[in-house]
Design an enzyme around this catalytic site. Structure first.
Site: not given
Ligand code: DX5
Ligand code: ZN
Length: 231
Positions: A14, A39, A41, A43, A72, A74, A143, A181
């Protein structure tokens, strides 16, 4: 499209924990280390407290990455942005069951764009929430932290959740990959694989180290013999 080229367990670094000023270098490093997916993220500051990146950055990553992009979402109303992320180069797009009000329609929309559609469960959302949609999903993302930030601690109940999700998929006649994740590192990789995870996302455990290439390799090694024996 098959998910990832190199074996039954997929490693998906990620970029949330990467140095954003050196993103191209970071991605090249994890690809040298054998990353199967990148990956990303997304947000929006509403569905989760944090704000990260949008389609222009995904488009830029697409120019340099050689692995499929696992995006992903969010965000609230994810259906509004499906086209933008597909155009930017997403190969996999996952949406939270808690934010996609018409999940069936959104999953169909993603699939109609010719990419893989995933459904995501927050830690407090039961596996049963997927019962009516399981057969439609190309993959499920569980998650194992509350979404929003990298570097959080793995929630141990996620292991049981993985098993329940595998049961829900099996009852729907699906053997879709399950992605895990949040808080994944060398100490729990073998456990999540044994519980049914086939795609391991890791941010801090890879980009939080001084050597993301070696950390990617180490995470795959930590999946143990289970990693090579799963069908
Ligand atoms: C959290 C994200 C993850 C995050 C995971 O909301 O969806 O993908 O990057 O990071 P680590 O591996 O540091 O928990
Ligand atoms: Zn993620």
């Amino acid at each position: 499209m098959a998910i990832g080229p190199s074996g039954p367990v997929q490693i998906a670094p990620s970029i949330l924990s990467a140095d954003f000023a050196e993103l191209g270098r970071g991605i090249a490093a994890v690809e040298r280390g054998g990353a199967d997916l990148i990956h990303i993220d997304v947000m929006d500051g509403h569905f989760v407290p944090n704000i990260t990146i949008g389609p222009p950055v995904v488009k830029a990553i697409k120019r340099v990455a050689t692995r499929p992009l696992d995006v992903h979402l969010m965000i609230e109303q994810p259906e509004r942005y499906v086209d933008d992320f597909v155009s930017a180069g997403a190969d996999m797009l996952s949406v939270h069951v808690e934010s996609a009000r018409h999940l069936h329609r959104t999953v169909a929309l993603i699939k109609s764009c010719g990419i893989l559609a995933g459904g995501v469960l927050n830690p407090a959302t039961p596996a049963a929430a997927l019962e009516e949609i399981a057969g439609e999903l190309d993959f499920v993302l569980v998650m194992s932290v509350n979404p929003g930030f990298g570097g959080q601690e793995f929630i141990p109940q996620s292991l049981e959740k993985l098993r329940r999700v595998r049961d829900v998929l099996a009852r729907a006649g699906s053997s879709a990959p399950i992605e895990i994740d949040g808080g994944i590192d060398q100490s729990n990789a073998a456990k999540v694989v044994a519980a049914g995870a086939t795609i391991l996302v890791a941010g801090n455990a890879i980009f939080g180290t001084g050597d993301p290439e070696a950390a990617t390799r180490a995470l795959r090694a930590a999946c143990g013999s289970t990693a090579t024996s799963r069908a």
